[in-house]
Design a protein around this motif. Structure first.
Motif, PDB file in Angstrom:
ATOM      1  N   GLN A  19     -62.193  42.850  23.283  1.00 14.01           N
ATOM      2  CA  GLN A  19     -62.234  42.441  24.303  1.00 14.01           C
ATOM      3  C   GLN A  19     -63.051  40.511  24.031  1.00 14.01           C
ATOM      4  O   GLN A  19     -62.601  39.218  24.186  1.00 14.01           O
ATOM      5  CB  GLN A  19     -63.037  42.250  26.106  1.00 14.01           C
ATOM      6  CG  GLN A  19     -62.441  43.826  26.570  1.00 14.01           C
ATOM      7  CD  GLN A  19     -60.926  43.877  27.074  1.00 14.01           C
ATOM      8  OE1 GLN A  19     -60.593  42.359  27.771  1.00 14.01           O
ATOM      9  NE2 GLN A  19     -59.823  44.945  26.848  1.00 14.01           N
ATOM     10  N   SER A  20     -64.306  40.616  23.806  1.00 11.05           N
ATOM     11  CA  SER A  20     -64.157  39.251  22.919  1.00 11.05           C
ATOM     12  C   SER A  20     -64.296  38.952  22.014  1.00 11.05           C
ATOM     13  O   SER A  20     -64.700  37.820  20.876  1.00 11.05           O
ATOM     14  CB  SER A  20     -66.095  39.263  22.836  1.00 11.05           C
ATOM     15  OG  SER A  20     -66.449  40.552  22.188  1.00 11.05           O
ATOM     16  N   LEU A  21     -62.940  39.648  20.912  1.00 10.39           N
ATOM     17  CA  LEU A  21     -62.566  38.955  19.850  1.00 10.39           C
ATOM     18  C   LEU A  21     -60.997  38.334  20.840  1.00 10.39           C
ATOM     19  O   LEU A  21     -60.141  38.476  21.258  1.00 10.39           O
ATOM     20  CB  LEU A  21     -62.132  39.802  18.877  1.00 10.39           C
ATOM     21  CG  LEU A  21     -63.956  40.785  18.430  1.00 10.39           C
ATOM     22  CD1 LEU A  21     -63.581  41.560  17.368  1.00 10.39           C
ATOM     23  CD2 LEU A  21     -64.594  39.289  17.679  1.00 10.39           C
ATOM     24  N   THR A  22     -60.721  38.082  19.033  1.00 10.14           N
ATOM     25  CA  THR A  22     -59.630  37.218  19.269  1.00 10.14           C
ATOM     26  C   THR A  22     -58.358  38.004  19.319  1.00 10.14           C
ATOM     27  O   THR A  22     -58.543  38.770  18.302  1.00 10.14           O
ATOM     28  CB  THR A  22     -58.943  35.843  18.886  1.00 10.14           C
ATOM     29  OG1 THR A  22     -59.290  36.263  17.317  1.00 10.14           O
ATOM     30  CG2 THR A  22     -59.799  34.979  19.102  1.00 10.14           C
ATOM     31  N   VAL A  23     -56.991  37.425  19.136  1.00 16.67           N
ATOM     32  CA  VAL A  23     -56.165  38.717  18.417  1.00 16.67           C
ATOM     33  C   VAL A  23     -55.842  38.983  17.265  1.00 16.67           C
ATOM     34  O   VAL A  23     -55.888  39.525  16.906  1.00 16.67           O
ATOM     35  CB  VAL A  23     -54.182  38.224  19.427  1.00 16.67           C
ATOM     36  CG1 VAL A  23     -53.390  38.931  18.763  1.00 16.67           C
ATOM     37  CG2 VAL A  23     -54.136  38.490  20.662  1.00 16.67           C
ATOM     38  N   GLU A  24     -56.925  38.122  16.532  1.00 18.87           N
ATOM     39  CA  GLU A  24     -56.208  38.039  14.718  1.00 18.87           C
ATOM     40  C   GLU A  24     -57.348  38.272  14.135  1.00 18.87           C
ATOM     41  O   GLU A  24     -57.000  39.294  13.407  1.00 18.87           O
ATOM     42  CB  GLU A  24     -55.960  36.704  14.351  1.00 18.87           C
ATOM     43  CG  GLU A  24     -55.832  36.768  12.788  1.00 18.87           C
ATOM     44  CD  GLU A  24     -54.525  35.340  12.244  1.00 18.87           C
ATOM     45  OE1 GLU A  24     -55.157  35.049  11.153  1.00 18.87           O
ATOM     46  OE2 GLU A  24     -53.397  35.180  12.631  1.00 18.87           O
ATOM     47  N   GLU A  25     -58.337  38.372  15.262  1.00 18.12           N
ATOM     48  CA  GLU A  25     -59.606  39.132  15.083  1.00 18.12           C
ATOM     49  C   GLU A  25     -60.289  40.078  15.068  1.00 18.12           C
ATOM     50  O   GLU A  25     -60.255  40.940  13.961  1.00 18.12           O
ATOM     51  CB  GLU A  25     -61.024  37.955  15.649  1.00 18.12           C
ATOM     52  CG  GLU A  25     -61.448  36.473  15.380  1.00 18.12           C
ATOM     53  CD  GLU A  25     -62.528  35.990  15.877  1.00 18.12           C
ATOM     54  OE1 GLU A  25     -62.619  34.646  15.673  1.00 18.12           O
ATOM     55  OE2 GLU A  25     -62.261  36.997  17.348  1.00 18.12           O
ATOM     56  N   ASN A  26     -59.290  40.727  16.451  1.00 17.93           N
ATOM     57  CA  ASN A  26     -58.755  42.531  16.427  1.00 17.93           C
ATOM     58  C   ASN A  26     -58.122  43.339  15.385  1.00 17.93           C
ATOM     59  O   ASN A  26     -58.903  43.899  15.097  1.00 17.93           O
ATOM     60  CB  ASN A  26     -58.401  42.265  17.461  1.00 17.93           C
ATOM     61  CG  ASN A  26     -59.037  42.685  19.095  1.00 17.93           C
ATOM     62  OD1 ASN A  26     -59.622  43.888  19.242  1.00 17.93           O
ATOM     63  ND2 ASN A  26     -59.368  41.647  19.452  1.00 17.93           N
ATOM     64  N   MET A  27     -57.735  42.165  14.195  1.00 16.23           N
ATOM     65  CA  MET A  27     -56.900  43.169  13.503  1.00 16.23           C
ATOM     66  C   MET A  27     -57.191  42.918  11.843  1.00 16.23           C
ATOM     67  O   MET A  27     -57.445  43.551  11.092  1.00 16.23           O
ATOM     68  CB  MET A  27     -55.244  42.756  13.663  1.00 16.23           C
ATOM     69  CG  MET A  27     -55.053  43.073  14.589  1.00 16.23           C
ATOM     70  SD  MET A  27     -52.622  42.772  14.280  1.00 16.23           S
ATOM     71  CE  MET A  27     -52.654  40.891  15.236  1.00 16.23           C
ATOM     72  N   ASN A  39     -55.715  33.827  20.908  1.00 13.51           N
ATOM     73  CA  ASN A  39     -56.759  34.103  22.858  1.00 13.51           C
ATOM     74  C   ASN A  39     -57.117  35.237  22.898  1.00 13.51           C
ATOM     75  O   ASN A  39     -57.789  36.275  21.855  1.00 13.51           O
ATOM     76  CB  ASN A  39     -54.928  34.487  23.453  1.00 13.51           C
ATOM     77  CG  ASN A  39     -54.350  33.187  23.689  1.00 13.51           C
ATOM     78  OD1 ASN A  39     -53.449  32.950  23.455  1.00 13.51           O
ATOM     79  ND2 ASN A  39     -54.555  32.959  25.274  1.00 13.51           N
ATOM     80  N   TYR A  40     -57.853  35.601  23.359  1.00 11.42           N
ATOM     81  CA  TYR A  40     -58.805  36.579  23.473  1.00 11.42           C
ATOM     82  C   TYR A  40     -58.825  37.685  24.262  1.00 11.42           C
ATOM     83  O   TYR A  40     -58.151  37.497  24.939  1.00 11.42           O
ATOM     84  CB  TYR A  40     -60.444  36.298  23.936  1.00 11.42           C
ATOM     85  CG  TYR A  40     -61.498  35.673  23.005  1.00 11.42           C
ATOM     86  CD1 TYR A  40     -61.757  36.244  22.279  1.00 11.42           C
ATOM     87  CD2 TYR A  40     -61.144  33.815  23.669  1.00 11.42           C
ATOM     88  CE1 TYR A  40     -62.446  34.450  21.305  1.00 11.42           C
ATOM     89  CE2 TYR A  40     -61.952  32.776  22.818  1.00 11.42           C
ATOM     90  CZ  TYR A  40     -62.940  33.371  21.478  1.00 11.42           C
ATOM     91  OH  TYR A  40     -63.342  32.529  21.184  1.00 11.42           O
ATOM     92  N   GLY A  41     -58.796  39.134  23.777  1.00 13.88           N
ATOM     93  CA  GLY A  41     -58.439  40.084  24.023  1.00 13.88           C
ATOM     94  C   GLY A  41     -58.168  40.629  25.914  1.00 13.88           C
ATOM     95  O   GLY A  41     -57.315  41.158  25.685  1.00 13.88           O
ATOM     96  N   ASP A  42     -59.186  39.558  26.050  1.00 12.81           N
ATOM     97  CA  ASP A  42     -59.678  39.876  27.950  1.00 12.81           C
ATOM     98  C   ASP A  42     -58.782  38.526  28.858  1.00 12.81           C
ATOM     99  O   ASP A  42     -58.187  39.004  29.640  1.00 12.81           O
ATOM    100  CB  ASP A  42     -61.254  39.436  28.505  1.00 12.81           C
ATOM    101  CG  ASP A  42     -61.485  38.399  28.049  1.00 12.81           C
ATOM    102  OD1 ASP A  42     -61.249  37.258  27.310  1.00 12.81           O
ATOM    103  OD2 ASP A  42     -62.547  37.976  27.946  1.00 12.81           O
ATOM    104  N   GLN A  43     -57.700  37.954  27.813  1.00 10.79           N
ATOM    105  CA  GLN A  43     -56.862  36.894  27.948  1.00 10.79           C
ATOM    106  C   GLN A  43     -55.571  37.671  27.987  1.00 10.79           C
ATOM    107  O   GLN A  43     -54.197  36.879  28.681  1.00 10.79           O
ATOM    108  CB  GLN A  43     -57.242  35.981  27.642  1.00 10.79           C
ATOM    109  CG  GLN A  43     -58.618  35.254  27.632  1.00 10.79           C
ATOM    110  CD  GLN A  43     -58.719  33.860  26.353  1.00 10.79           C
ATOM    111  OE1 GLN A  43     -57.859  33.494  25.604  1.00 10.79           O
ATOM    112  NE2 GLN A  43     -59.057  32.692  27.177  1.00 10.79           N
ATOM    113  N   LEU A  44     -55.491  38.525  27.595  1.00 10.96           N
ATOM    114  CA  LEU A  44     -54.057  39.087  27.685  1.00 10.96           C
ATOM    115  C   LEU A  44     -53.371  39.912  28.916  1.00 10.96           C
ATOM    116  O   LEU A  44     -54.629  40.822  29.315  1.00 10.96           O
ATOM    117  CB  LEU A  44     -53.775  40.188  26.287  1.00 10.96           C
ATOM    118  CG  LEU A  44     -54.910  39.448  24.856  1.00 10.96           C
ATOM    119  CD1 LEU A  44     -54.234  40.467  23.955  1.00 10.96           C
ATOM    120  CD2 LEU A  44     -53.751  37.976  24.998  1.00 10.96           C
ATOM    121  N   SER A  45     -52.645  39.889  28.848  1.00  6.47           N
ATOM    122  CA  SER A  45     -51.284  41.144  29.955  1.00  6.47           C
ATOM    123  C   SER A  45     -51.766  42.454  28.930  1.00  6.47           C
ATOM    124  O   SER A  45     -52.043  42.784  27.951  1.00  6.47           O
ATOM    125  CB  SER A  45     -50.221  40.491  30.087  1.00  6.47           C
ATOM    126  OG  SER A  45     -49.522  41.136  28.899  1.00  6.47           O
TER     127      SER A  45
END
Length: 240
Positions: A98-106, A133-139
């Motif tokens: 949740q605290s990482l961006t989409v790209e950081e997650n990957m 966007n961060y993980g907690d900002q996604l649908s």
């Protein structure tokens, strides 16, 4: 469709008994998964479908039996070792960071291979738009796309998907199933798809197994199950 008479299985399970603590959920369980196939696992609620995925990835208590992946014994390996060996798992809860961006997650999990971040963006253009966007900002649908993308960039040989379209809007369901169809192209990846929406799952897989009370009670081509309503009634008990 994979010709199982000529190709060695990617993963085999033989007489596997597994569960949680002393409680056994899988009973003398046998299964083969072949390279490059999508195998759908269906069955009523509580019959052991999720336990199957968790047993393969190493999150259950293994009582007995053998699991081999690419010819190597699996059951004594920790979950992180199984992941490194080429097995990825997308649970129902998605569990994106949740605290990482989409790209950081990957970025934090990616390994060299066919699937890189750019290829995932090609599969899910919406993730490219949301890359900062961060993980907690996604649908919910975007989180599921990210969970799948994050698994793909580890470049697994076997991808375990536990109800990947559960709770998603119909338009997102269509997008997710299209993506699942495209995932194996160029990588020969196998997919184990656990799904309650059996008609959709059967339409997007080559082979199916039905589980009841922790054992396989039916195995065959998905097209046969989809075409014969009596098989669905018999094994899933959807009609009286």
């Amino acid at each position: 469709m994979t010709n199982s008479s000529q190709i060695m299985p990617l993963l085999t399970m033989r007489n596997v008994n597994a569960g949680y603590g002393a409680a056994r959920v899988l009973h003398s369980f046998n299964l083969d998964i072949y390279p490059g196939e999508t195998l759908v696992v269906i069955g009523r609620n509580g019959v052991g479908k999720t336990t199957l995925a968790e047993t393969i990835i190493g999150l259950t208590d293994h009582h007995s039996g053998d699991i081999h992946f690419e010819g190597k014994q699996l059951q004594k390996l920790a979950p992180y070792q199984r992941n490194r060996s080429g097995i990825a798992w997308v649970p129902q809860q998605r569990e994106v960071f949740q605290s990482l961006t989409v790209e950081e997650n990957m970025t934090v999990v990616q390994r060299p291979g066919h699937w890189d971040i750019e290829r995932v963006y090609g599969l899910f253009p919406r993730l490219r738009e949301r890359r900062v966007n961060y993980g907690d900002q996604l649908s919910g649908g975007e989180q599921q796309m990210l969970a799948l993308g994050r698994a793909l960039v580890t470049n697994p040989s076997l991808l375990l998907l536990d109800e990947p379209v559960e709770g998603l809007a119909p338009i997102i369901v269509i997008e997710m199933l299209r993506a699942i169809d495209l995932m194996r192209i160029g990588s020969n990846m196998s997919i184990l798809l656990i799904e309650q929406k059996y008609e959709l799952a059967l339409a997007h897989s080559e082979r199916c197994v039905v589980i009841d009370h922790g054992s396989v009670v039916h195995e065959g081509p998905s097209a046969d199950m989809l075409a014969d309503k009596s098989l669905v009634d018999r094994f899933l008990g959807l009609t009286q």
